[in-house]
Design an enzyme around this catalytic site. Sequence first.
Site, mmCIF file in Angstrom:
data_model
loop_
_atom_site.group_PDB
_atom_site.id
_atom_site.type_symbol
_atom_site.label_atom_id
_atom_site.label_comp_id
_atom_site.label_asym_id
_atom_site.label_seq_id
_atom_site.Cartn_x
_atom_site.Cartn_y
_atom_site.Cartn_z
ATOM 1 N N GLU A 228 -18.279 101.847 60.819
ATOM 2 C CA GLU A 228 -19.466 102.170 61.615
ATOM 3 C C GLU A 228 -20.075 100.827 62.011
ATOM 4 O O GLU A 228 -20.662 100.136 61.178
ATOM 5 C CB GLU A 228 -20.458 102.987 60.794
ATOM 6 C CG GLU A 228 -19.838 104.262 60.275
ATOM 7 C CD GLU A 228 -20.849 105.363 59.994
ATOM 8 O OE1 GLU A 228 -21.992 105.062 59.649
ATOM 9 O OE2 GLU A 228 -20.462 106.539 60.129
ATOM 10 N N CYS A 263 -28.383 100.337 64.590
ATOM 11 C CA CYS A 263 -27.106 100.321 65.310
ATOM 12 C C CYS A 263 -27.242 101.058 66.624
ATOM 13 O O CYS A 263 -26.630 100.688 67.620
ATOM 14 C CB CYS A 263 -26.024 100.953 64.462
ATOM 15 S SG CYS A 263 -26.513 102.547 63.812
HETATM 16 P P1 NAD Z 1 -22.429 92.464 58.175
HETATM 17 O O1 NAD Z 1 -21.137 92.744 58.816
HETATM 18 O O2 NAD Z 1 -22.914 91.060 58.170
HETATM 19 O O3 NAD Z 1 -22.428 92.924 56.647
HETATM 20 C C1 NAD Z 1 -22.199 94.257 56.261
HETATM 21 C C2 NAD Z 1 -21.689 94.290 54.837
HETATM 22 O O4 NAD Z 1 -20.402 93.676 54.781
HETATM 23 C C3 NAD Z 1 -22.577 93.556 53.826
HETATM 24 O O5 NAD Z 1 -22.622 94.324 52.645
HETATM 25 C C4 NAD Z 1 -21.818 92.255 53.618
HETATM 26 O O6 NAD Z 1 -22.072 91.650 52.385
HETATM 27 C C5 NAD Z 1 -20.382 92.715 53.720
HETATM 28 N N1 NAD Z 1 -19.398 91.678 54.069
HETATM 29 C C6 NAD Z 1 -19.595 90.549 54.787
HETATM 30 N N2 NAD Z 1 -18.426 89.878 54.902
HETATM 31 C C7 NAD Z 1 -17.491 90.581 54.238
HETATM 32 C C8 NAD Z 1 -16.094 90.401 54.001
HETATM 33 N N3 NAD Z 1 -15.432 89.327 54.441
HETATM 34 N N4 NAD Z 1 -15.436 91.342 53.315
HETATM 35 C C9 NAD Z 1 -16.067 92.456 52.848
HETATM 36 N N5 NAD Z 1 -17.397 92.667 53.027
HETATM 37 C C10 NAD Z 1 -18.102 91.737 53.722
HETATM 38 O O7 NAD Z 1 -23.478 93.426 58.889
HETATM 39 P P2 NAD Z 1 -25.035 93.579 58.643
HETATM 40 O O8 NAD Z 1 -25.746 92.388 59.151
HETATM 41 O O9 NAD Z 1 -25.308 93.978 57.242
HETATM 42 O O10 NAD Z 1 -25.366 94.845 59.540
HETATM 43 C C11 NAD Z 1 -25.697 94.735 60.888
HETATM 44 C C12 NAD Z 1 -24.626 95.340 61.744
HETATM 45 O O11 NAD Z 1 -24.321 96.656 61.275
HETATM 46 C C13 NAD Z 1 -25.047 95.528 63.183
HETATM 47 O O12 NAD Z 1 -23.992 95.151 64.015
HETATM 48 C C14 NAD Z 1 -25.308 97.016 63.271
HETATM 49 O O13 NAD Z 1 -25.214 97.536 64.582
HETATM 50 C C15 NAD Z 1 -24.274 97.567 62.362
HETATM 51 N N6 NAD Z 1 -24.606 98.928 61.894
HETATM 52 C C16 NAD Z 1 -23.874 99.971 62.352
HETATM 53 C C17 NAD Z 1 -24.207 101.267 61.968
HETATM 54 C C18 NAD Z 1 -23.438 102.463 62.483
HETATM 55 O O14 NAD Z 1 -23.660 103.554 61.976
HETATM 56 N N7 NAD Z 1 -22.562 102.331 63.461
HETATM 57 C C19 NAD Z 1 -25.275 101.481 61.116
HETATM 58 C C20 NAD Z 1 -26.000 100.380 60.656
HETATM 59 C C21 NAD Z 1 -25.648 99.104 61.045
#
Ligand code: NAD
Length: 458
Positions: A228, A263
């Site tokens: 997502e 999002c």
């Molecule tokens: P992010 O990708 O920076 O981090 C998300 C999660 O992934 C965190 O828990 C982080 O610690 C983990 N992570 C980071 N690098 C990783 C790796 N190499 N391996 C495994 N895990 C790792 O995103 P964010 O800043 O937390 O969230 C913002 C983004 O999420 C925006 O783009 C937003 O649109 C999206 N989002 C989408 C939805 C949806 O339903 N489509 C909902 C909420 C947020």
Amino acid sequence: MSLKIINPATEELIKEVPTDTKDTLKHKFDSLRAALPAWKKTSVRDRILMMSKFADLLRENKDRLAQILSDEMGKPLNEALGEIKASAVKTQFFLQESEKHLRKEKVNHDGSTEEYIAYEPLGVIANISAWNYPYLVGVNIFVPALICGNAVFYKPSEFSTLTGIEIEKLLIEAGFPSSIFQLAIGAKEVGQALLELPLDGYFFTGSYATGKHIATTVAPKLVPVGLELGGKDPLYVTDQVISLKETAESALSGAFYNNGQSCCSVERIYVHEKVYDEFLGHFLEAASKLKVGNPNEKGITQGAISRFEHLNYLQNQVTDATSKGAKLELGGKIIKGPGYFFEPTVLTNVNHQMDVMKEESFGPIIGIQKVVNDEEAIKLMNDTDYGLTASVYTSKRNRGEEIMEQIDAGTCYLNCCDRVSGYTPWSGRKNSGLGMTLSFHGIFTFVKPKALHLRQQH
Ligand code: NAD
């Protein structure tokens, strides 16, 4: 090692939390795996009863939980409260519908053979989560996953860790065995370590870049992956709306609620040229009333930006746009601290050469572009690498539905925006994601169907 939890509105240290290591993660994984056989044997009804208790506990504890959430990620207290209440409501869908969908079903009778479909949990799955709506996005995943009989390795975002800890406590209080829901505490490295464990599925909410990395890293395991991801969600105002003032207020809320850190935030607006000036007038009037400040204060609509580094990202989008000819109608700057704040920003005279109309802003910035007709609006709405949601405002339902049919997005809204329901599937197209959550589709996401061909011996 520990994780420093910083209040983004004050820059004060709230707490230091010990982070997981590869060893502790392996230990937790082993206990998840060991607990799975007994957990699989519990009935769907019993799991639903536990989840129902969890929803009750969310309601009972909402004030305390809202304060923790607001403190660690910066959203206004009333919005944090709204998120928790909405999560309990969203859970209802799974409480009401799961049992019926997960029942073993006889689908055919072929001579002496009865044919059934049964559903089995995937196993031990990872739920790697985001911080912007930790309760709401969690409900999409760990709620149905647990009801379906999976064990869940939940990694809260490093920006909503305390909320993750509360979720675990409440699940245990609701009756879930402690061994079937485990936390992975930490930042990127801890998420990365989860990818190395032999989990049976990976469900991720976050950015496109991380999602792509996860999908490609775990691809050789051939296990289910759900992503997502982000969006660049468009909203189009046609020249046939009953109230431009109400339309502008609705669009404004879609763009600036949660500081635009949703999002499915409205990320770009297209307005028919016949109503552009009037719409913009109403939009700016409403936008000028947004109040930035301490999330604990009453009347504040815009809390802190959750991540310090994102302030410069937002500033760069504004600079990129204005350097290419955009007009700054409102805001445009980082607000001096303490705390991470950005002015609600409205840009006009924008076009698709500018990052603000192409790259996810995920902040309180909106670009508004004039269009000559529906055809141009549709072309621009689809001119994106993302495909999460899109909105159309018109009093003519047929016109709205015709436009929506031509939009490549997982969700389309008519005269509304920035909303999610438990009853409809949540899925992103293109760089917005893979797979599906919510609705009955979002139940089947967390099970493996098994075909049963049963013949009686005589
Ligand atoms: P992010 O990708 O920076 O981090 C998300 C999660 O992934 C965190 O828990 C982080 O610690 C983990 N992570 C980071 N690098 C990783 C790796 N190499 N391996 C495994 N895990 C790792 O995103 P964010 O800043 O937390 O969230 C913002 C983004 O999420 C925006 O783009 C937003 O649109 C999206 N989002 C989408 C939805 C949806 O339903 N489509 C909902 C909420 C947020």
